[in-house]
Design an enzyme around this catalytic site. Structure first.
Site, short mmCIF file in Angstrom:
data_model
loop_
_atom_site.label_atom_id
_atom_site.label_comp_id
_atom_site.label_asym_id
_atom_site.label_seq_id
_atom_site.Cartn_x
_atom_site.Cartn_y
_atom_site.Cartn_z
N TYR A 71 3.45 9.72 0.02
CA TYR A 71 4.47 9.16 0.90
C TYR A 71 5.89 9.46 0.41
O TYR A 71 6.87 9.26 1.13
CB TYR A 71 4.29 7.64 1.09
CG TYR A 71 2.92 7.24 1.59
CD1 TYR A 71 2.07 8.16 2.20
CD2 TYR A 71 2.44 5.94 1.44
CE1 TYR A 71 0.81 7.81 2.63
CE2 TYR A 71 1.18 5.57 1.89
CZ TYR A 71 0.37 6.52 2.47
OH TYR A 71 -0.90 6.17 2.90
N ASP A 81 0.85 -1.19 0.00
CA ASP A 81 0.00 0.00 0.00
C ASP A 81 0.88 1.24 0.00
O ASP A 81 1.68 1.44 0.92
CB ASP A 81 -0.90 0.01 1.24
CG ASP A 81 -1.82 1.22 1.22
OD1 ASP A 81 -2.87 1.13 0.54
OD2 ASP A 81 -1.48 2.26 1.82
N LYS A 110 -2.42 6.30 -4.36
CA LYS A 110 -3.52 7.22 -4.04
C LYS A 110 -3.29 8.60 -4.66
O LYS A 110 -2.15 9.10 -4.67
CB LYS A 110 -3.66 7.37 -2.52
CG LYS A 110 -3.75 6.03 -1.80
CD LYS A 110 -3.90 6.15 -0.30
CE LYS A 110 -3.67 4.80 0.37
NZ LYS A 110 -2.26 4.53 0.74
N HIS A 156 -7.36 9.82 -2.32
CA HIS A 156 -6.78 9.70 -0.98
C HIS A 156 -7.70 10.29 0.10
O HIS A 156 -7.83 9.73 1.19
CB HIS A 156 -5.41 10.42 -0.98
CG HIS A 156 -4.46 9.92 0.06
ND1 HIS A 156 -3.10 9.88 -0.14
CD2 HIS A 156 -4.65 9.46 1.30
CE1 HIS A 156 -2.51 9.41 0.94
NE2 HIS A 156 -3.43 9.15 1.84
P1 NAP Z 1 0.17 0.82 11.68
O1 NAP Z 1 0.40 -0.11 10.58
O2 NAP Z 1 -1.01 0.66 12.55
O3 NAP Z 1 1.43 0.85 12.65
C1 NAP Z 1 2.72 1.02 12.20
C2 NAP Z 1 3.64 1.14 13.41
O4 NAP Z 1 3.60 -0.06 14.18
C3 NAP Z 1 5.07 1.36 12.99
O5 NAP Z 1 5.63 2.28 13.93
C4 NAP Z 1 5.71 -0.03 13.14
O6 NAP Z 1 7.07 0.11 13.45
C5 NAP Z 1 4.92 -0.62 14.29
N1 NAP Z 1 4.72 -2.07 14.19
C6 NAP Z 1 4.54 -2.82 13.09
N2 NAP Z 1 4.35 -4.11 13.40
C7 NAP Z 1 4.41 -4.20 14.75
C8 NAP Z 1 4.28 -5.28 15.67
N3 NAP Z 1 4.06 -6.52 15.26
N4 NAP Z 1 4.41 -5.00 16.99
C9 NAP Z 1 4.64 -3.72 17.42
N5 NAP Z 1 4.77 -2.66 16.60
C10 NAP Z 1 4.64 -2.90 15.26
O7 NAP Z 1 0.14 2.34 11.18
P2 NAP Z 1 0.25 3.16 9.82
O8 NAP Z 1 1.62 3.13 9.28
O9 NAP Z 1 -0.36 4.47 10.13
O10 NAP Z 1 -0.75 2.41 8.82
C11 NAP Z 1 -0.36 1.38 7.94
C12 NAP Z 1 -0.40 1.82 6.49
O11 NAP Z 1 -1.68 2.33 6.16
C13 NAP Z 1 0.55 2.96 6.13
O12 NAP Z 1 1.89 2.55 6.00
C14 NAP Z 1 -0.07 3.43 4.83
O13 NAP Z 1 0.31 2.56 3.77
C15 NAP Z 1 -1.56 3.30 5.13
N6 NAP Z 1 -2.18 4.57 5.60
C16 NAP Z 1 -3.12 5.16 4.81
C17 NAP Z 1 -3.73 6.36 5.20
C18 NAP Z 1 -4.77 6.99 4.33
O14 NAP Z 1 -5.11 8.17 4.54
N7 NAP Z 1 -5.34 6.28 3.38
C19 NAP Z 1 -3.38 6.96 6.41
C20 NAP Z 1 -2.44 6.32 7.22
C21 NAP Z 1 -1.85 5.13 6.81
P3 NAP Z 1 8.25 -0.68 12.65
O15 NAP Z 1 8.23 -0.24 11.22
O16 NAP Z 1 9.47 -0.24 13.36
O17 NAP Z 1 7.97 -2.14 12.82
#
Ligand code: NAP
Length: 326
Positions: A57, A52, A86, A119
């Site tokens: 980004y 994704d 997006k 987005h």
């Molecule tokens: P998330 O996936 O909920 O959390 C990511 C965080 O959790 C990172 O700091 C990661 O650190 C840590 N992590 C990952 N696996 C873990 C585990 N097993 N145990 C403990 N910590 C863990 O948050 P997000 O990055 O906000 O969301 C995921 C994806 O959604 C984004 O990368 C993006 O592609 C997408 N997104 C889309 C939108 C939108 O507006 N459409 C908004 C936000 C995000 P490490 O990397 O150090 O493991």
């Protein structure tokens, strides 16, 4: 829709399908050069097939480099990979939609992408290089572009073969309804990608989406990256939740694996971000156990309607999506 050892493909309303587990690639908190290439290559090596990303980004060149390298070395074929991008808020005016997609394809150096999303439903002043155009006083410049007009050009991009499926992100149910009621609608959005985790379980939006054959894709499924630049330190932290930990102990799984398994049992696609090999592997091990109905209910019970990604700087935008209940 049975689970294989480590993946499940979910059918989309347009006849394509999406892997229920993907790897998020948004690394705004610490954008280190080369980090995304390394993570996406490692992801492909350990079996991730869905990535994704987004123009916003700023690392689609690295995602593309990794995908192309793994195709070139024979690990995967292009058709094995599902890539989502997006369209950013400054590209919503109809004249810029195709340009936005072409910028993404040029960065990736790929001929097509699998899924392209609007987005956010909110438009900003058109710009091809500034993400948040501002006036002299620092106020973000909005635009009143109608996302239904944006959608019509998204449909033409699908017809042109630049993208296989089209959808939206951060739309509330009324905004989805506006798209579905478009008089000349050609393709329904296949998905709505929204923040969703045990503290914001989106049960109402999920019900609405399911009844309209729209897949819900959960971003921040682990409770977000808690970037100190915007994360309120008073917010509760999903992965510290005692209920998730208790259920995890029973299954010999971590709170993160329970949070992800909860979503896939509700037919929600999850895109956890990790660039750490151990955690990337951990997040994939969610297909070898099952939560009972009682456990799913208990996780439903810890919902707090707690939203981490609020984009508060646009709260006065006429299309701000989070004033409505769902
Ligand atoms: P998330 O996936 O909920 O959390 C990511 C965080 O959790 C990172 O700091 C990661 O650190 C840590 N992590 C990952 N696996 C873990 C585990 N097993 N145990 C403990 N910590 C863990 O948050 P997000 O990055 O906000 O969301 C995921 C994806 O959604 C984004 O990368 C993006 O592609 C997408 N997104 C889309 C939108 C939108 O507006 N459409 C908004 C936000 C995000 P490490 O990397 O150090 O493991």
């Amino acid at each position: 829709m049975g689970d294989s050892v480590d993946q499940r493909w979910v059918p989309l309303s347009d006849g394509n399908s999406i892997p229920i587990l993907g790897l998020g690639t948004c690394s705004l908190d610490k954008p280190i050069k080369g980090e995304t290439v390394k993570a996406v290559k490692a992801g492909i090596e350990i079996g991730y097939r869905h990535f994704d990303g987004a123009f916003m980004y700023g690392n689609e060149d690295e995602v593309g480099e990794a995908i192309r390298a793994k195709i070139a070395d024979g690990t995967v074929k292009r058709e094995d990979i599902f890539y989502t991008s997006k369209l950013w808020m400054t590209y919503l005016s109809p004249a810029l939609v195709r340009k936005g997609l072409e910028h993404t394809l040029k960065s990736l150096k790929l001929d097509y992408i699998d899924l392209y999303l609007i987005h956010w439903p909110m438009g900003l002043k058109p710009s091809e290089d500034v993400l948040f155009p501002e006036d002299a006083s620092g106020k973000i410049l909005q635009s009143d572009v109608d996302f239904c007009e944006t959608w019509a050009v998204m449909e033409s991009c699908k017809d042109a073969g630049l993208v296989r499926s089209i959808g939206v992100s951060n739309f509330n149910h009324k905004q989805l309804e506006m798209l579905l009621r478009m008089p000349k609608l050609k393709y329904k959005p296949v998905c709505n990608q929204v923040e969703c985790h045990p503290y914001l379980n989106q049960n109402k939006l999920l019900k609405y989406c399911k009844s309209n054959n729209i897949i819900l894709v959960a971003y921040s499924p682990l409770g977000s990256s808690q970037d100190p630049r915007w994360f309120d330190p008073n917010n509760p932290i999903v992965l510290n939740d005692p209920e998730l930990r208790k259920i995890g102990e029973k299954h010999n799984k971590t709170a993160a694996q329970i949070a992800l398994r909860y979503q896939i049992q509700r037919d929600i696609v999850v895109i956890p971000k990790s660039f750490n090999l151990g955690r990337m592997k951990q997040n994939k091990k969610i297909f070898d156990f099952q939560l009972s109905d009682e456990e799913v209910k208990a996780i439903d019970g810890i919902n707090k309607n707690c939203r981490y990604i609020t984009l508060k700087q646009l709260i006065d935008h006429p299309k701000y999506p989070f004033h409505d209940e769902y």
